[in-house]
Scaffold this active site. Structure first.
Site, PDB file in Angstrom:
ATOM      1  N   ILE A  91       3.563  20.839  31.757  1.00 38.72           N
ATOM      2  CA  ILE A  91       4.098  22.158  32.112  1.00 38.72           C
ATOM      3  C   ILE A  91       4.541  22.167  33.568  1.00 38.72           C
ATOM      4  O   ILE A  91       5.609  22.691  33.906  1.00 38.72           O
ATOM      5  CB  ILE A  91       3.036  23.251  31.850  1.00 38.72           C
ATOM      6  CG1 ILE A  91       2.739  23.357  30.347  1.00 38.72           C
ATOM      7  CG2 ILE A  91       3.507  24.606  32.392  1.00 38.72           C
ATOM      8  CD1 ILE A  91       1.575  24.259  30.004  1.00 38.72           C
TER       9      ILE A  91
ATOM     10  N   ASP B 107       1.417  24.988  40.154  1.00 42.28           N
ATOM     11  CA  ASP B 107       0.196  24.199  40.219  1.00 42.28           C
ATOM     12  C   ASP B 107      -0.773  24.723  39.169  1.00 42.28           C
ATOM     13  O   ASP B 107      -1.094  25.912  39.161  1.00 42.28           O
ATOM     14  CB  ASP B 107      -0.414  24.312  41.623  1.00 42.28           C
ATOM     15  CG  ASP B 107      -1.577  23.357  41.821  1.00 42.28           C
ATOM     16  OD1 ASP B 107      -1.645  22.350  41.094  1.00 42.28           O
ATOM     17  OD2 ASP B 107      -2.419  23.615  42.701  1.00 42.28           O
TER      18      ASP B 107
ATOM     19  N   GLU C  12       0.834  -1.215   0.000  1.00 47.84           N
ATOM     20  CA  GLU C  12       0.000   0.000   0.000  1.00 47.84           C
ATOM     21  C   GLU C  12       0.860   1.253   0.000  1.00 47.84           C
ATOM     22  O   GLU C  12       0.544   2.238  -0.686  1.00 47.84           O
ATOM     23  CB  GLU C  12      -0.908   0.008   1.227  1.00 47.84           C
ATOM     24  CG  GLU C  12      -1.947  -1.104   1.261  1.00 47.84           C
ATOM     25  CD  GLU C  12      -2.795  -1.019   2.515  1.00 47.84           C
ATOM     26  OE1 GLU C  12      -3.977  -0.631   2.396  1.00 47.84           O
ATOM     27  OE2 GLU C  12      -2.277  -1.328   3.615  1.00 47.84           O
TER      28      GLU C  12
ATOM     29  N   ASP D 283      -4.558  23.875  37.758  1.00 48.26           N
ATOM     30  CA  ASP D 283      -5.792  23.112  37.948  1.00 48.26           C
ATOM     31  C   ASP D 283      -6.822  23.524  36.910  1.00 48.26           C
ATOM     32  O   ASP D 283      -7.124  24.722  36.757  1.00 48.26           O
ATOM     33  CB  ASP D 283      -6.380  23.355  39.344  1.00 48.26           C
ATOM     34  CG  ASP D 283      -5.579  22.680  40.433  1.00 48.26           C
ATOM     35  OD1 ASP D 283      -5.014  21.601  40.158  1.00 48.26           O
ATOM     36  OD2 ASP D 283      -5.516  23.208  41.554  1.00 48.26           O
TER      37      ASP D 283
ATOM     38  N   THR E 215      -1.770  35.222  48.363  1.00 46.04           N
ATOM     39  CA  THR E 215      -2.741  34.618  49.267  1.00 46.04           C
ATOM     40  C   THR E 215      -2.053  33.739  50.303  1.00 46.04           C
ATOM     41  O   THR E 215      -0.936  33.255  50.094  1.00 46.04           O
ATOM     42  CB  THR E 215      -3.758  33.761  48.489  1.00 46.04           C
ATOM     43  OG1 THR E 215      -3.073  32.672  47.853  1.00 46.04           O
ATOM     44  CG2 THR E 215      -4.465  34.580  47.420  1.00 46.04           C
TER      45      THR E 215
ATOM     46  N   ARG F  37       4.689  24.157  46.440  1.00 47.94           N
ATOM     47  CA  ARG F  37       4.942  23.681  45.081  1.00 47.94           C
ATOM     48  C   ARG F  37       5.506  24.807  44.229  1.00 47.94           C
ATOM     49  O   ARG F  37       5.206  25.984  44.443  1.00 47.94           O
ATOM     50  CB  ARG F  37       3.658  23.151  44.458  1.00 47.94           C
ATOM     51  CG  ARG F  37       2.605  24.192  44.189  1.00 47.94           C
ATOM     52  CD  ARG F  37       1.199  23.727  44.413  1.00 47.94           C
ATOM     53  NE  ARG F  37       0.930  23.358  45.783  1.00 47.94           N
ATOM     54  CZ  ARG F  37      -0.271  22.951  46.203  1.00 47.94           C
ATOM     55  NH1 ARG F  37      -1.279  22.865  45.378  1.00 47.94           N
ATOM     56  NH2 ARG F  37      -0.468  22.634  47.462  1.00 47.94           N
TER      57      ARG F  37
ATOM     58  N   ARG G 155       7.637  20.309  39.405  1.00 48.76           N
ATOM     59  CA  ARG G 155       6.570  20.134  40.389  1.00 48.76           C
ATOM     60  C   ARG G 155       6.666  18.744  41.009  1.00 48.76           C
ATOM     61  O   ARG G 155       6.841  17.742  40.312  1.00 48.76           O
ATOM     62  CB  ARG G 155       5.201  20.295  39.696  1.00 48.76           C
ATOM     63  CG  ARG G 155       4.007  19.762  40.475  1.00 48.76           C
ATOM     64  CD  ARG G 155       3.704  20.607  41.706  1.00 48.76           C
ATOM     65  NE  ARG G 155       2.691  19.972  42.547  1.00 48.76           N
ATOM     66  CZ  ARG G 155       1.382  20.129  42.405  1.00 48.76           C
ATOM     67  NH1 ARG G 155       0.914  20.893  41.441  1.00 48.76           N
ATOM     68  NH2 ARG G 155       0.540  19.536  43.227  1.00 48.76           N
TER      69      ARG G 155
END
Length: 261
Positions: A196, A214, A22, A216, A162, A211, A202
């Site tokens: 990433i 992160d 093929e 999410d 934070t 960490r 990480r």
């Protein structure tokens, strides 16, 4: 949902298949595509500039089929879908069918075919870091998403500082979020974000621990998903101001698909 443009049963010659014969001799493949886009402006102005030129699309399909060699028509169909949706920015979704009428099957049949589709989806990803240089880490993650061919229209929130979430004593966090469009499935997008994170070294030794980076996935369209590795929407996001505030900055009208708030 946008309008659709159809290209039906385009005959192309290529050298695809498992068998060496093929690949050497080649054969005809029949390609059909349907792609969604908004054609309102093109129809009002009667101008091809505001739509997708289907003659150019046909030329691209013929080139993709004739160039190179794939073992599977599944691979060929996906290659066609991705090359076209990457090239033509007005395409929001594309469906590709590849028929192989001369497949090496020792019995009577009309054709063997495979269908695949790719489309752009809107996702929101929360970012956080409290080790190394947190701002630099997050900027690097945003740049990696911008550089991925599977993402477009990446828009980043401002960054906020934070207190840590959870019982572990650790440095304060820098947090933010991005809004983007991606052709990846939720699981594929998780693979990209994990890659990433790994690039930034990480580790996951301590739950809710410090960490370098992160990422999410918070929302993916209005999808509600729960697998062993991924839950969408993120199950803790409604408890976390450091997630809500950056996402609200990106889109104040976003509605949670479960809580309808």
């Amino acid at each position: 949902m946008g309008d659709k443009i159809y290209i039906d049963k385009l005959e192309c010659f290529g050298h695809h298949g498992i068998l060496e014969e093929e690949k050497k001799q080649g054969q005809n493949f029949i390609v059909s595509v349907a792609f969604e886009l908004d054609t309102c402006e093109a129809a009002e102005k009667d101008d091809c500039e505001f739509t997708v030129n289907y003659a150019e699309v046909c030329g691209d399909i013929k080139r993709i089929v004739s160039d190179g060699s794939c073992n599977l028509i599944e691979t060929l169909a996906r290659k066609i879908a991705e090359e076209l949706i990457f090239k033509y920015n007005r395409m929001e979704k594309i469906e590709v069918r590849v028929d192989k009428p001369s497949a090496p099957i020792p019995m009577a049949f009309e054709s063997v075919a495979v269908c695949t589709e790719r489309s752009w989806h809107r996702a929101y990803i929360a970012l956080g870091s409290n080790l190394g240089e947190p701002e630099v880490n997050i900027e690097g993650a945003v740049a990696a998403l911008e550089e991925s061919k599977f993402c477009r229209k990446v828009k980043a929130s401002s960054l906020i500082h934070t207190k840590p979430y959870g019982p572990i004593e650790q440095p304060d966090f820098v947090n933010g979020a991005v809004e983007l469009e991606t052709i990846l499935t939720p699981e594929e997008l998780l693979g990209l974000t994990s890659s990433i994170e790994n690039d930034f070294h990480r580790t996951r030794d301590i739950h809710w621990g410090p960490r370098t980076l992160d990422l999410d996935i918070i929302f993916y369209d209005d999808v509600i998903l729960q697998t062993e590795n991924l839950v969408i929407p993120h199950p803790e996001m409604q408890k976390r101001d450091f997630v809500l505030a950056p996402i609200c900055e990106l889109n104040r009208n976003l509605v949670h698909p479960i809580y309808n708030r």
